[in-house]
Scaffold this motif. Structure first.
Motif, PDB file in Angstrom:
ATOM      1  N   THR A 148       0.907  -1.320  -0.037  1.00 53.38           N
ATOM      2  CA  THR A 148       0.100  -0.134   0.126  1.00 53.38           C
ATOM      3  C   THR A 148       0.802   1.159  -0.041  1.00 53.38           C
ATOM      4  N   ARG A 149       1.846   1.495   0.823  1.00 52.81           N
ATOM      5  CA  ARG A 149       2.755   2.252   0.883  1.00 52.81           C
ATOM      6  C   ARG A 149       3.451   2.790  -0.486  1.00 52.81           C
ATOM      7  N   GLU A 150       4.014   1.618  -1.110  1.00 46.09           N
ATOM      8  CA  GLU A 150       4.663   1.547  -2.257  1.00 46.09           C
ATOM      9  C   GLU A 150       3.627   2.283  -3.627  1.00 46.09           C
ATOM     10  N   TYR A 151       2.441   2.004  -3.356  1.00 46.74           N
ATOM     11  CA  TYR A 151       1.302   2.096  -4.340  1.00 46.74           C
ATOM     12  C   TYR A 151       1.326   3.851  -4.047  1.00 46.74           C
ATOM     13  N   TYR A 152       0.964   4.262  -2.943  1.00 44.54           N
ATOM     14  CA  TYR A 152       0.690   5.689  -2.488  1.00 44.54           C
ATOM     15  C   TYR A 152       1.921   6.601  -2.990  1.00 44.54           C
ATOM     16  N   GLU A 153       3.113   6.199  -2.701  1.00 43.49           N
ATOM     17  CA  GLU A 153       4.274   6.720  -3.027  1.00 43.49           C
ATOM     18  C   GLU A 153       4.315   7.083  -4.398  1.00 43.49           C
ATOM     19  N   ASP A 154       4.116   5.865  -5.332  1.00 41.31           N
ATOM     20  CA  ASP A 154       4.239   6.083  -6.819  1.00 41.31           C
ATOM     21  C   ASP A 154       3.202   6.996  -7.329  1.00 41.31           C
ATOM     22  N   TRP A 155       2.265   6.394  -7.325  1.00 37.61           N
ATOM     23  CA  TRP A 155       0.816   7.138  -7.936  1.00 37.61           C
ATOM     24  C   TRP A 155       0.417   8.457  -7.450  1.00 37.61           C
ATOM     25  N   PHE A 156       0.544   8.708  -6.136  1.00 39.77           N
ATOM     26  CA  PHE A 156       0.349  10.094  -5.644  1.00 39.77           C
ATOM     27  C   PHE A 156       1.445  11.153  -6.221  1.00 39.77           C
ATOM     28  N   GLY A 157       2.736  10.559  -5.963  1.00 45.49           N
ATOM     29  CA  GLY A 157       3.828  11.383  -6.622  1.00 45.49           C
ATOM     30  C   GLY A 157       3.823  11.882  -7.993  1.00 45.49           C
ATOM     31  N   THR A 158       3.218  10.866  -8.861  1.00 43.63           N
ATOM     32  CA  THR A 158       3.394  11.126 -10.307  1.00 43.63           C
ATOM     33  C   THR A 158       2.076  11.850 -10.612  1.00 43.63           C
ATOM     34  N   ALA A 159       1.155  11.863  -9.877  1.00 45.17           N
ATOM     35  CA  ALA A 159       0.027  12.888  -9.796  1.00 45.17           C
ATOM     36  C   ALA A 159       0.328  14.115  -9.633  1.00 45.17           C
ATOM     37  N   GLN A 160       1.108  14.469  -8.789  1.00 42.30           N
ATOM     38  CA  GLN A 160       1.595  15.640  -8.385  1.00 42.30           C
ATOM     39  C   GLN A 160       2.520  16.432  -9.644  1.00 42.30           C
ATOM     40  N   GLU A 161       3.325  15.317 -10.049  1.00 44.70           N
ATOM     41  CA  GLU A 161       4.275  15.659 -11.152  1.00 44.70           C
ATOM     42  C   GLU A 161       3.428  16.429 -12.457  1.00 44.70           C
ATOM     43  N   PHE A 162       2.300  15.355 -12.763  1.00 47.32           N
ATOM     44  CA  PHE A 162       1.282  15.926 -13.879  1.00 47.32           C
ATOM     45  C   PHE A 162       0.797  17.508 -13.502  1.00 47.32           C
ATOM     46  N   ILE A 163       0.298  17.734 -12.293  1.00 42.03           N
ATOM     47  CA  ILE A 163      -0.181  18.779 -11.929  1.00 42.03           C
ATOM     48  C   ILE A 163       0.970  20.110 -12.279  1.00 42.03           C
ATOM     49  N   GLU A 164       2.076  19.626 -11.690  1.00 43.74           N
ATOM     50  CA  GLU A 164       3.218  20.624 -11.995  1.00 43.74           C
ATOM     51  C   GLU A 164       3.533  20.801 -13.484  1.00 43.74           C
ATOM     52  N   GLY A 165       3.263  19.521 -14.083  1.00 39.57           N
ATOM     53  CA  GLY A 165       3.391  19.792 -15.661  1.00 39.57           C
ATOM     54  C   GLY A 165       2.430  20.712 -16.219  1.00 39.57           C
ATOM     55  N   ALA A 166       1.211  20.693 -15.804  1.00 37.08           N
ATOM     56  CA  ALA A 166      -0.243  21.342 -16.075  1.00 37.08           C
ATOM     57  C   ALA A 166       0.450  22.923 -15.958  1.00 37.08           C
ATOM     58  N   GLY A 167       0.962  23.366 -14.405  1.00 39.37           N
ATOM     59  CA  GLY A 167       1.246  24.557 -14.290  1.00 39.37           C
ATOM     60  C   GLY A 167       2.468  25.257 -15.384  1.00 39.37           C
ATOM     61  N   PHE A 168       3.396  24.244 -15.526  1.00 42.43           N
ATOM     62  CA  PHE A 168       4.433  24.646 -16.726  1.00 42.43           C
ATOM     63  C   PHE A 168       3.732  25.129 -17.748  1.00 42.43           C
ATOM     64  N   HIS A 169       2.790  24.184 -18.512  1.00 43.33           N
ATOM     65  CA  HIS A 169       2.237  24.604 -19.906  1.00 43.33           C
ATOM     66  C   HIS A 169       1.279  25.634 -19.712  1.00 43.33           C
ATOM     67  N   ARG A 170       0.746  25.763 -18.770  1.00 39.23           N
ATOM     68  CA  ARG A 170      -0.017  26.925 -18.665  1.00 39.23           C
ATOM     69  C   ARG A 170       0.910  28.220 -18.846  1.00 39.23           C
ATOM     70  N   GLY A 171       1.914  28.473 -18.144  1.00 38.56           N
ATOM     71  CA  GLY A 171       2.910  29.710 -18.142  1.00 38.56           C
ATOM     72  C   GLY A 171       3.491  29.646 -19.581  1.00 38.56           C
ATOM     73  N   LYS A 172       3.510  28.688 -20.339  1.00 31.11           N
ATOM     74  CA  LYS A 172       3.826  28.893 -21.524  1.00 31.11           C
ATOM     75  C   LYS A 172       2.814  29.203 -22.606  1.00 31.11           C
ATOM     76  N   GLY A 173       1.547  28.871 -22.100  1.00 31.32           N
ATOM     77  CA  GLY A 173       0.555  29.297 -23.018  1.00 31.32           C
ATOM     78  C   GLY A 173       0.103  28.173 -23.650  1.00 31.32           C
ATOM     79  N   HIS A 174       0.606  26.920 -23.277  1.00 34.75           N
ATOM     80  CA  HIS A 174       0.214  25.559 -24.216  1.00 34.75           C
ATOM     81  C   HIS A 174      -1.088  24.934 -23.120  1.00 34.75           C
ATOM     82  N   LEU A 175      -2.207  25.578 -23.504  1.00 34.98           N
ATOM     83  CA  LEU A 175      -3.498  25.371 -22.851  1.00 34.98           C
ATOM     84  C   LEU A 175      -3.806  24.169 -23.140  1.00 34.98           C
ATOM     85  N   ASN A 176      -3.743  23.564 -24.300  1.00 31.55           N
ATOM     86  CA  ASN A 176      -4.276  22.090 -24.522  1.00 31.55           C
ATOM     87  C   ASN A 176      -3.181  20.936 -23.591  1.00 31.55           C
ATOM     88  N   LEU A 177      -2.125  21.222 -23.795  1.00 34.25           N
ATOM     89  CA  LEU A 177      -1.278  20.594 -23.155  1.00 34.25           C
ATOM     90  C   LEU A 177      -1.330  20.395 -21.740  1.00 34.25           C
TER      91      LEU A 177
END
Length: 303
Positions: free
Chosen positions: A163-192
């Motif tokens: 359970t801990r392994e799943y949580y660290e992996d999947w919750f962590g990568t979800a956060q990375e995609f959220i950060e990626g969304a912020g990056f692309h918004r800053g660049k004006g890449h709204l679809n990405l």
């Protein structure tokens, strides 16, 4: 496993009989014209009702616009037959059309597909999701001679570690995609940015499933993931309000972003719509974190 639907109203029993007939007929048509013996001789082995309608705690709330699905496990003779596009797309389209017509079917249907070997492997691995289906599920159709194995529960220590392994992996990568969304918004890449928000939501749902059940359905369909997650954790029903046209459009844009945000020239999303999505994703992230950490705390006490 149980076989009786006596706890359900007669109308629900008639609907489920129609669903079973539709699934069987759809599978027969999908395999009838196949030339390879592996496909032509493939078998539909079991149809099992699980979830709220099996337990008896389903919800029909017209005011809040929430209705429980019929959750069905479809068990086939080998993994190739679980391919959605190849064998089940027309069946699901037929059920959706029946639901839209509202004559023989008025309850949404959610199907998951697994081979008998796959289910038995997961039972040997102590996957709670399938163990719960064996405990609470109701067999609606079954070919004789294809039994499930006896489940092998995990030790508390094993359950906690996985359970801990799943949580660290999947919750962590979800956060990375959220950060990626912020990056692309800053660049004006709204679809990405929209695509990255879709991926974050998908991974948050999978994270919840894996932490709570050590299993997650193989799907990118946000509607299906949302419905299963909200049944598992009712607090998530607050995440996606659907009262206004704007809210409905924003959710639809998020749902469609997996394909259309990357490949369709017609896909358009605004900063305002992304703002709304970002707020809802943040709420989902917090609720999933709370649910997962509560589960881990419970397992830690048991271990």
């Amino acid at each position: 496993m149980k076989t009786s639907l006596d706890h359900l109203p007669e109308g629900k029993q008639r609907e489920l009989a129609h669903v079973v007939e539709t699934v069987r007929e759809g599978f027969a048509r999908a395999t009838a014209q196949r030339t390879q013996p592996r496909f032509r001789n493939g078998k539909l082995l079991k149809i099992i009702l699980f979830g709220s309608y099996a337990r008896g705690d389903w919800v029909e709330d017209p005011v809040g616009r929430y209705f429980s699905d019929y959750d069905l496990l479809i068990v086939v003779s080998h993994d190739d037959l679980t391919d959605m596009a190849e064998f089940w797309e027309k069946t699901e389209a037929k059920l959706l059309a029946d639901l839209s017509a509202g004559t023989v079917l008025r309850t949404p249907v959610s199907l998951i597909y697994h081979s008998l070997d796959d289910v038995n492997d997961k039972l040997r691995l102590g996957r709670y999701f399938f163990m719960d289906i064996l405990r609470d599920g109701i067999t609606l159709f079954e070919e004789p001679g294809h039994s499930f194995v006896e489940p092998q529960p995990l030790s508390p220590e094993q359950a906690l570690r996985e359970t801990r392994e799943y949580y660290e992996d999947w919750f962590g990568t979800a956060q990375e995609f959220i950060e990626g969304a912020g990056f692309h918004r800053g660049k004006g890449h709204l679809n990405l940015a929209a695509f990255n928000y879709h991926q974050s939501v998908e991974r948050l749902y999978h994270c919840l499933f894996l932490v709570r059940t050590l299993y997650s359905p193989k799907s990118h369909n946000l509607n299906r993931l949302r419905d299963l997650a909200e049944e598992l954790e009712p607090s998530l029903k607050t995440v996606w309000p659907r009262e206004t046209r704007f809210e409905k459009r924003c959710y639809s844009l998020l749902r469609d972003a997996y394909i259309k945000a990357r490949y369709s020239r017609a896909y358009r999303i605004t900063e305002e719509e992304l703002d709304w999505i970002a707020q809802r994703v943040a709420l989902l992230q917090n609720l999933v974190r709370e649910a997962c950490e509560s589960r881990i705390e419970t397992l830690a006490k048991a271990a």
